[in-house]
Each structure stands twice: as structure tokens, then as C-alpha cells.
Scaffold this motif. Structure first.
Motif, PDB file in Angstrom:
ATOM      1  N   MET A  80      -7.766   1.452 -13.044  1.00  0.00           N
ATOM      2  CA  MET A  80      -6.870   2.598 -13.139  1.00  0.00           C
ATOM      3  C   MET A  80      -7.516   3.804 -12.466  1.00  0.00           C
ATOM      4  SD  MET A  80      -4.571   0.959 -14.696  1.00  0.00           S
ATOM      5  CE  MET A  80      -3.397   2.304 -14.914  1.00  0.00           C
ATOM      6  N   HIS A  81      -6.693   4.700 -11.915  1.00  0.00           N
ATOM      7  CA  HIS A  81      -7.232   5.859 -11.211  1.00  0.00           C
ATOM      8  C   HIS A  81      -6.337   7.069 -11.460  1.00  0.00           C
ATOM      9  CE1 HIS A  81      -4.177   5.152  -8.038  1.00  0.00           C
ATOM     10  NE2 HIS A  81      -4.476   3.875  -8.206  1.00  0.00           N
ATOM     11  N   ASP A  82      -6.711   8.213 -10.915  1.00  0.00           N
ATOM     12  CA  ASP A  82      -6.028   9.477 -11.227  1.00  0.00           C
ATOM     13  C   ASP A  82      -4.575   9.511 -10.788  1.00  0.00           C
ATOM     14  OD1 ASP A  82      -8.334  10.430 -12.355  1.00  0.00           O
ATOM     15  OD2 ASP A  82      -8.984  11.545 -10.571  1.00  0.00           O
ATOM     16  N   GLU A  83      -4.207   8.680  -9.834  1.00  0.00           N
ATOM     17  CA  GLU A  83      -2.832   8.689  -9.340  1.00  0.00           C
ATOM     18  C   GLU A  83      -2.111   7.383  -9.672  1.00  0.00           C
ATOM     19  OE1 GLU A  83      -3.370   9.748  -5.246  1.00  0.00           O
ATOM     20  OE2 GLU A  83      -3.522  11.889  -5.718  1.00  0.00           O
ATOM     21  N   SER A  84      -2.535   6.745 -10.766  1.00  0.00           N
ATOM     22  CA  SER A  84      -1.814   5.559 -11.236  1.00  0.00           C
ATOM     23  C   SER A  84      -0.415   5.926 -11.696  1.00  0.00           C
ATOM     24  CB  SER A  84      -2.583   4.896 -12.383  1.00  0.00           C
ATOM     25  OG  SER A  84      -3.792   4.322 -11.930  1.00  0.00           O
ATOM     26  N   TYR A  85      -0.272   7.150 -12.243  1.00  0.00           N
ATOM     27  CA  TYR A  85       1.033   7.672 -12.642  1.00  0.00           C
ATOM     28  C   TYR A  85       1.294   8.972 -11.886  1.00  0.00           C
ATOM     29  CZ  TYR A  85       0.769   4.348 -16.496  1.00  0.00           C
ATOM     30  OH  TYR A  85       0.670   3.202 -17.239  1.00  0.00           O
ATOM     31  N   MET A  86       2.491   9.068 -11.302  1.00  0.00           N
ATOM     32  CA  MET A  86       2.842  10.253 -10.549  1.00  0.00           C
ATOM     33  C   MET A  86       4.306  10.602 -10.802  1.00  0.00           C
ATOM     34  SD  MET A  86       0.949   9.466  -6.888  1.00  0.00           S
ATOM     35  CE  MET A  86       1.011  11.169  -6.316  1.00  0.00           C
ATOM     36  N   ASP A  95      -2.266  -1.500  -3.688  1.00  0.00           N
ATOM     37  CA  ASP A  95      -3.244  -0.525  -3.211  1.00  0.00           C
ATOM     38  C   ASP A  95      -2.626   0.875  -3.243  1.00  0.00           C
ATOM     39  OD1 ASP A  95      -5.219   0.898  -1.921  1.00  0.00           O
ATOM     40  OD2 ASP A  95      -5.433  -0.507  -0.257  1.00  0.00           O
ATOM     41  N   ASP A  96      -3.132   1.743  -4.139  1.00  0.00           N
ATOM     42  CA  ASP A  96      -2.625   3.106  -4.269  1.00  0.00           C
ATOM     43  C   ASP A  96      -1.112   3.083  -4.499  1.00  0.00           C
ATOM     44  OD1 ASP A  96      -2.593   5.830  -4.410  1.00  0.00           O
ATOM     45  OD2 ASP A  96      -2.921   6.190  -2.278  1.00  0.00           O
ATOM     46  N   THR A  97      -0.684   2.283  -5.453  1.00  0.00           N
ATOM     47  CA  THR A  97       0.735   2.136  -5.777  1.00  0.00           C
ATOM     48  C   THR A  97       0.992   2.763  -7.149  1.00  0.00           C
ATOM     49  OG1 THR A  97       0.317  -0.041  -6.752  1.00  0.00           O
ATOM     50  CG2 THR A  97       0.981   0.028  -4.440  1.00  0.00           C
ATOM     51  N   PRO A  98       1.583   3.947  -7.215  1.00  0.00           N
ATOM     52  CA  PRO A  98       1.809   4.614  -8.500  1.00  0.00           C
ATOM     53  C   PRO A  98       3.102   4.158  -9.175  1.00  0.00           C
ATOM     54  CG  PRO A  98       2.529   6.037  -6.731  1.00  0.00           C
ATOM     55  CD  PRO A  98       1.993   4.787  -6.073  1.00  0.00           C
ATOM     56  N   ILE A  99       3.142   4.316 -10.473  1.00  0.00           N
ATOM     57  CA  ILE A  99       4.402   4.304 -11.203  1.00  0.00           C
ATOM     58  C   ILE A  99       4.888   5.742 -11.287  1.00  0.00           C
ATOM     59  CG2 ILE A  99       5.379   4.117 -13.531  1.00  0.00           C
ATOM     60  CD1 ILE A  99       3.955   1.492 -13.873  1.00  0.00           C
ATOM     61  N   LEU A 100       6.131   5.977 -10.894  1.00  0.00           N
ATOM     62  CA  LEU A 100       6.740   7.307 -10.981  1.00  0.00           C
ATOM     63  C   LEU A 100       7.449   7.415 -12.325  1.00  0.00           C
ATOM     64  CD1 LEU A 100       8.305   7.612  -7.394  1.00  0.00           C
ATOM     65  CD2 LEU A 100       6.032   8.322  -8.153  1.00  0.00           C
ATOM     66  N   PHE A 101       6.888   8.211 -13.226  1.00  0.00           N
ATOM     67  CA  PHE A 101       7.487   8.303 -14.552  1.00  0.00           C
ATOM     68  C   PHE A 101       8.577   9.371 -14.621  1.00  0.00           C
ATOM     69  CE2 PHE A 101       3.826  11.126 -14.561  1.00  0.00           C
ATOM     70  CZ  PHE A 101       4.262  12.269 -15.229  1.00  0.00           C
ATOM     71  N   GLU A 102       8.620  10.268 -13.636  1.00  0.00           N
ATOM     72  CA  GLU A 102       9.698  11.241 -13.517  1.00  0.00           C
ATOM     73  C   GLU A 102       9.989  11.482 -12.047  1.00  0.00           C
ATOM     74  OE1 GLU A 102       8.943  14.026 -17.513  1.00  0.00           O
ATOM     75  OE2 GLU A 102       8.563  14.827 -15.511  1.00  0.00           O
ATOM     76  N   GLY A 134       0.820  -1.199   0.000  1.00  0.00           N
ATOM     77  CA  GLY A 134       0.000   0.000   0.000  1.00  0.00           C
ATOM     78  C   GLY A 134       0.853   1.248   0.000  1.00  0.00           C
ATOM     79  N   LYS A 135       0.663   2.113  -1.023  1.00  0.00           N
ATOM     80  CA  LYS A 135       1.424   3.347  -1.240  1.00  0.00           C
ATOM     81  C   LYS A 135       2.892   3.075  -1.565  1.00  0.00           C
ATOM     82  CE  LYS A 135      -1.401   6.894   0.988  1.00  0.00           C
ATOM     83  NZ  LYS A 135      -1.716   7.553  -0.286  1.00  0.00           N
ATOM     84  N   TYR A 136       3.137   1.954  -2.200  1.00  0.00           N
ATOM     85  CA  TYR A 136       4.483   1.609  -2.646  1.00  0.00           C
ATOM     86  C   TYR A 136       4.669   2.156  -4.051  1.00  0.00           C
ATOM     87  CZ  TYR A 136       8.481  -1.405  -3.815  1.00  0.00           C
ATOM     88  OH  TYR A 136       9.709  -1.893  -4.197  1.00  0.00           O
ATOM     89  N   ALA A 137       5.701   2.982  -4.264  1.00  0.00           N
ATOM     90  CA  ALA A 137       5.920   3.653  -5.542  1.00  0.00           C
ATOM     91  C   ALA A 137       6.947   2.895  -6.377  1.00  0.00           C
ATOM     92  CB  ALA A 137       6.385   5.088  -5.306  1.00  0.00           C
ATOM     93  N   PHE A 138       6.566   2.572  -7.610  1.00  0.00           N
ATOM     94  CA  PHE A 138       7.446   1.855  -8.533  1.00  0.00           C
ATOM     95  C   PHE A 138       8.203   2.853  -9.398  1.00  0.00           C
ATOM     96  CE2 PHE A 138       4.194  -1.222  -7.448  1.00  0.00           C
ATOM     97  CZ  PHE A 138       4.905  -2.409  -7.322  1.00  0.00           C
ATOM     98  N   VAL A 139       9.533   2.642  -9.524  1.00  0.00           N
ATOM     99  CA  VAL A 139      10.347   3.586 -10.295  1.00  0.00           C
ATOM    100  C   VAL A 139      11.489   2.906 -11.058  1.00  0.00           C
ATOM    101  CG1 VAL A 139      11.976   4.132  -8.433  1.00  0.00           C
ATOM    102  CG2 VAL A 139      11.372   5.905 -10.137  1.00  0.00           C
ATOM    103  N   TYR A 167      11.311   7.112 -16.002  1.00  0.00           N
ATOM    104  CA  TYR A 167      11.046   5.665 -16.017  1.00  0.00           C
ATOM    105  C   TYR A 167      10.057   5.396 -17.128  1.00  0.00           C
ATOM    106  CZ  TYR A 167       9.928   0.990 -14.189  1.00  0.00           C
ATOM    107  OH  TYR A 167       9.749  -0.360 -14.042  1.00  0.00           O
ATOM    108  N   ASP A 168      10.397   4.491 -18.027  1.00  0.00           N
ATOM    109  CA  ASP A 168       9.610   4.315 -19.234  1.00  0.00           C
ATOM    110  C   ASP A 168       8.573   3.189 -19.154  1.00  0.00           C
ATOM    111  OD1 ASP A 168      11.312   2.170 -19.223  1.00  0.00           O
ATOM    112  OD2 ASP A 168      12.134   2.503 -21.237  1.00  0.00           O
ATOM    113  N   LYS A 169       8.536   2.423 -18.071  1.00  0.00           N
ATOM    114  CA  LYS A 169       7.557   1.356 -17.969  1.00  0.00           C
ATOM    115  C   LYS A 169       6.184   1.927 -17.604  1.00  0.00           C
ATOM    116  CE  LYS A 169      10.099  -2.307 -18.766  1.00  0.00           C
ATOM    117  NZ  LYS A 169      11.389  -1.650 -19.056  1.00  0.00           N
ATOM    118  N   ARG A 170       5.150   1.276 -18.122  1.00  0.00           N
ATOM    119  CA  ARG A 170       3.770   1.664 -17.834  1.00  0.00           C
ATOM    120  C   ARG A 170       3.035   0.455 -17.268  1.00  0.00           C
ATOM    121  NH1 ARG A 170       6.255   5.580 -17.944  1.00  0.00           N
ATOM    122  NH2 ARG A 170       6.093   7.353 -19.390  1.00  0.00           N
ATOM    123  N   TRP A 171       1.822   0.690 -16.786  1.00  0.00           N
ATOM    124  CA  TRP A 171       1.123  -0.386 -16.088  1.00  0.00           C
ATOM    125  C   TRP A 171       0.823  -1.568 -16.989  1.00  0.00           C
ATOM    126  CZ3 TRP A 171       1.463  -1.555 -11.375  1.00  0.00           C
ATOM    127  CH2 TRP A 171       1.614  -0.567 -10.401  1.00  0.00           C
TER     128      TRP A 171
END
Length: 439
Positions: free
Chosen positions: A377-383, A293-300, A267-272, A330-334
Motif C-alpha cells: 500500500m502507498h500514499d496514493e492507493s486511495y484518491m 502499478d500506481d492504480t488508485p481506487i477513487l473513493f469520491e 499502470g495508472k488505471y483508476a478504479f471507481v 465508491y465504497d469498495k476498498r483494496w
């Protein structure tokens, strides 16, 4: 209809809410005997008098004590002014201190529950590092006192517990050698570990939360301190945090090997970076349930102190408009992740990616709510992580600044992609899980 057949009219008594079971128990003695077994499987104890007395009555009745399998020790509502001097001073008759002292006297008696196999300790979600704030909920000294006695009691059990959950665990590890030794012993027998971690939060200036030293010590230590002792037996692992983690503060799981892990919840773990995905895939021989759960991919990411971040130094570049901050993409997407799960987790039978509504229930991390995540997917899937801005550096787009006279401007974001949703649906279809439609 005879009494024995009465049970046939209740298809699954254990599935009913406790208050319904209790009411049924008042209507019939036979149902009462059955319902008592169900009601006492899970017991919650609070510091207040009536709760303590009910628990003490269970302890003093060996028949009822043998029915307890799971115990919640909930001190989240205790709001006294705690210092160690006030607590150990037996002449101090402060109402809250007396309440706490009497509650803690029950903790060593856990050994009187011979079938206790699962236990939860819950604190208040608000915490402060400094003990000088008289208005602070449950300061670090209070939490240390409760944790030390709790750990000592668990370590003394004849039969070790198999499941341990720590709700609103402050991000400070114990250092006392005896406490650490006892905790290591407990962890070595666990099949399930849930860590719901709370962090100091400045309501008016949330960007300051990650400037505290504590999260940057706690999360890097988590693999060796909490996971390594439990690695040989652990089948279920939950790590939730009140603040985003994984990138900053960093959590590196690459050296953690969990050969029997069946369930993983983050939960709230950010992937980068790819190593985070690869670590999950490394559990593919055993993993059957995965909850994100609420885990975004950080694209920058743009950060001042890259020593506290999880990326290797050679990943960063200089980016105009970010002054002296270290910048990386980071170039990976969900859809990459979902398709990797589809191939790399062959035994997966339950998967939920999305966000739980329980994050907004009293502003605390969801406890034991993994299966209730709203999938999609939700508004904070990418951050992005944009250091130096508030109310949190975790935001939707990077903020650039040309010079002091020019206004700041935002970079481009990443929209939720149709390809992400399609890949998610394909994964769910493969594992035989229905996609729930949310209005």
C-alpha cells in the motif's frame, strides 16, 4: 579443462548483462560463438549513424540475421524539426532529416530477419497535439510518419510477429484506411501487446491535460481499435498511461473478451466501479499474472462533464459545496479487491500491487518493468477526482467551496488500512509469493 567443459563454468550465459557477455566473447573463440547468439537475440537500433551501420551489417549477414528474435527501434532521442515537406524533399540535406530518412530506409528490411517474433517501437515521452511548436519533441506528424512505415513493414512480414510493444505511443489513433487495415492484420496474430501511452502534458498547468480532446477519443476507442482485433490470440496485455485513466478519460473494458489472457498489467488505471473488478475476475479461467502499478481506487469523484467520465449518469448526486459538479462515491476498498482476487482468480501465480520506481526515471511510463513493482500500500492507493483543480484533478481529498467569500476546505481522505495490508499478505501467501520488505 577442455574447451567444451568451459560452458560448465558459466551456469547461465544468457542471464548475464550484454556488456559482460561481450567481454567474455573477446577472451575465447568458443565463448565468442555462444555469446554472439545471445547478444543478437535482442538488438536495439537508433537513428544515429553507428547504430544504423551495425544493424545494416547484421542484415547483410544471413547467419547473424537469423539470430535476431527481438528488435527495439528507438527514435526517442531524435530531436529534429519535422514536417512532411522537409522529410519527402530529397534535396533537403538537413542533418537530422537525413538521419531520420536513412533510419526509416532500414524499416522495410525487417523481412530480412526470418526469426523476428518480438518488436518494440519507442518514441520520446513528450508530445504535443499542435504541430506549430518548433520546440516540440516529435510532433504528431513525425509520429504518424514513423508509425505508418513501421506498420507497413510489419504487415509485410512472411511470419507475423507475436509480440508488439509501443512505448510512448501518442494518444492519437491512425485513420488512414490502409494503415488501419495493416495494423488490424498485425494485431490479429499477437500473443503479447504492450501499449505505453503518452499524453500531452502542460508542466505548469497539469489540470489542463485532461481538457484536451485526444485522450477522450483515444481511450474509449481503445477496446475496439486495439483489443478487439487481437482478442482471439492475446495472452499478455499491458496498458500503461502517463496520466491516470479509466474514469476520466474513460476506458470501458466490459465488452472485451480475451479467452487466452494469462498476463494483465495496468499502470495508472483508476478504479471507481465494480464492473472494473468484475472484468478482471472474468479472466479467471486463464489469468496467471496480474500487475497493478500506481492504480488508485477513487473513493469520491466530482466532475463537470460527466459525458467524458465512465460512471452512468444515475450514479451521481448533488453535493453541497461543489456547485454544479456531478458527485459520486465508491465504497469498495483494496481489501475487497484482494479477497476477490483470492477467490476469483484460482490460477493466479504472480501478483504485484504497488508502484514502480520507474515512473520517475526520465518521467516516462515504465516499459517491461511489471515484475519490478514495489509491492504494498502507498500514499496514493486511495484518491479522488476533483475537477477544476491543479496541478491535477487526481488528488487525496475533495476540495469544497461554500461561496466566493468563504475559503475552500478539504473533505476527508481514506487512510491505508491494516485490513488492506492483511488481505494483500493473505493473497500473496495463497499463491505462494513472498512479500518483499522494503526499507
Amino acid at each position: 579443462m577442455t574447451i567444451p567443459n568451459l560452458t560448465m563454468t558459466i551456469p547461465n550465459l544468457a542471464s548475464l548483462p550484454p556488456e559482460i557477455i561481450h567481454r567474455l566473447s573477446l577472451t575465447n573463440r568458443y565463448i565468442g560463438a555462444i555469446s554472439q547468439k545471445e547478444l543478437l537475440k535482442v538488438v536495439t537500433v537508433y537513428p544515429r549513424k553507428e547504430s544504423r551501420e551495425r544493424f545494416q551489417a547484421i542484415l547483410e549477414d544471413k547467419t547473424r540475421a537469423r539470430l535476431v528474435n527481438r528488435l527495439y527501434l528507438d527514435v526517442s532521442a531524435w530531436a529534429g524539426y519535422y514536417t512532411q515537406e522537409r522529410y519527402i524533399n530529397q534535396s533537403n540535406r538537413d542533418k537530422e532529416i537525413l538521419q531520420l530518412r536513412r533510419f526509416m530506409k532500414l524499416v522495410p528490411r525487417l523481412k530480412e530477419l526470418p526469426r523476428l517474433r518480438s518488436i518494440v517501437l519507442r518514441f520520446h515521452q513528450g508530445c504535443y497535439v499542435e504541430d506549430t511548436r518548433n520546440d516540440a519533441h516529435q510532433n504528431a506528424a513525425f509520429r504518424s510518419c514513423v508509425m505508418d512505415e513501421f506498420i507497413a513493414a510489419l504487415a509485410s512480414l512472411d511470419e507475423p510477429v507475436k509480440e508488439l510493444a509501443l512505448c510512448n505511443l501518442q494518444n492519437i489513433n491512425p485513420t488512414d484506411p490502409e494503415v488501419v487495415q495493416n495494423l488490424t492484420k498485425i494485431l490479429g496474430s499477437l500473443r503479447a501487446l504492450r501499449l505505453n501511452i503518452t499524453n500531452e502534458h502542460d508542466e505548469g498547468n497539469g489540470e489542463n491535460d485532461l481538457e484536451q480532446d485526444e485522450p477522450h477519443r483515444f481511450f474509449p476507442e481503445l477496446p475496439s481499435f486495439w483489443l478487439a482485433p487481437a482478442a482471439a490470440t492475446l495472452e499478455h496485455l499491458t496498458i500503461y498511461s502517463s496520466n491516470y485513466f479509466g474514469f476520466y478519460p474513460k476506458l470501458d473494458l466490459r465488452e472485451v473478451h480475451l479467452p487466452h489472457l494469462k498476463t494483465l498489467a495496468l499502470g495508472k488505471y483508476a478504479f471507481v466501479h465494480d464492473s472494473q473488478l468484475e472484468w478482471i475476475l472474468s479472466q479467471g479461467k486463464t489469468l496467471t499474472e496480474l500487475y497493478l502499478d500506481d492504480t488508485p481506487i477513487l473513493f469520491e469523484v466530482s466532475v463537470h462533464n460527466n459525458d467524458r467520465a465512465s460512471l452512468d449518469p444515475d450514479r451521481y448526486i448533488h453535493q453541497a459545496g461543489l456547485r454544479n459538479k456531478h458527485f459520486a462515491t465508491y465504497d469498495k476498498r483494496w481489501h475487497h479487491y484482494f479477497r476477490a482476487f483470492q477467490v476469483g482468480l484460482p490460477h493466479l501465480r504472480h501478483f504485484r500491487y504497488g508502484r514502480s520506481g520507474w515512473w520517475w526515471q526520465k518521467y516516462m511510463t515504465p516499459l517491461e518493468r511489471e515484475t519490478e513493482i514495489t509491492v504494498g500500500m502507498h500514499d496514493e492507493s486511495y484518491m479522488v477526482f476533483c475537477d477544476g483543480f491543479g496541478p491535477t484533478p487526481y488528488m487525496n481529498t475533495t476540495i469544497y467551496d461554500t461561496d466566493d467569500e468563504e475559503p475552500s476546505y478539504e473533505g476527508e481522505g481514506v487512510d491505508r488500512m491494516e485490513e488492506d495490508q492483511q488481505a494483500l499478505e493473505e493473497l500473496l501467501e495463497k499463491i505462494g509469493q513472498r512479500l518483499e520488505v522494503v526499507d
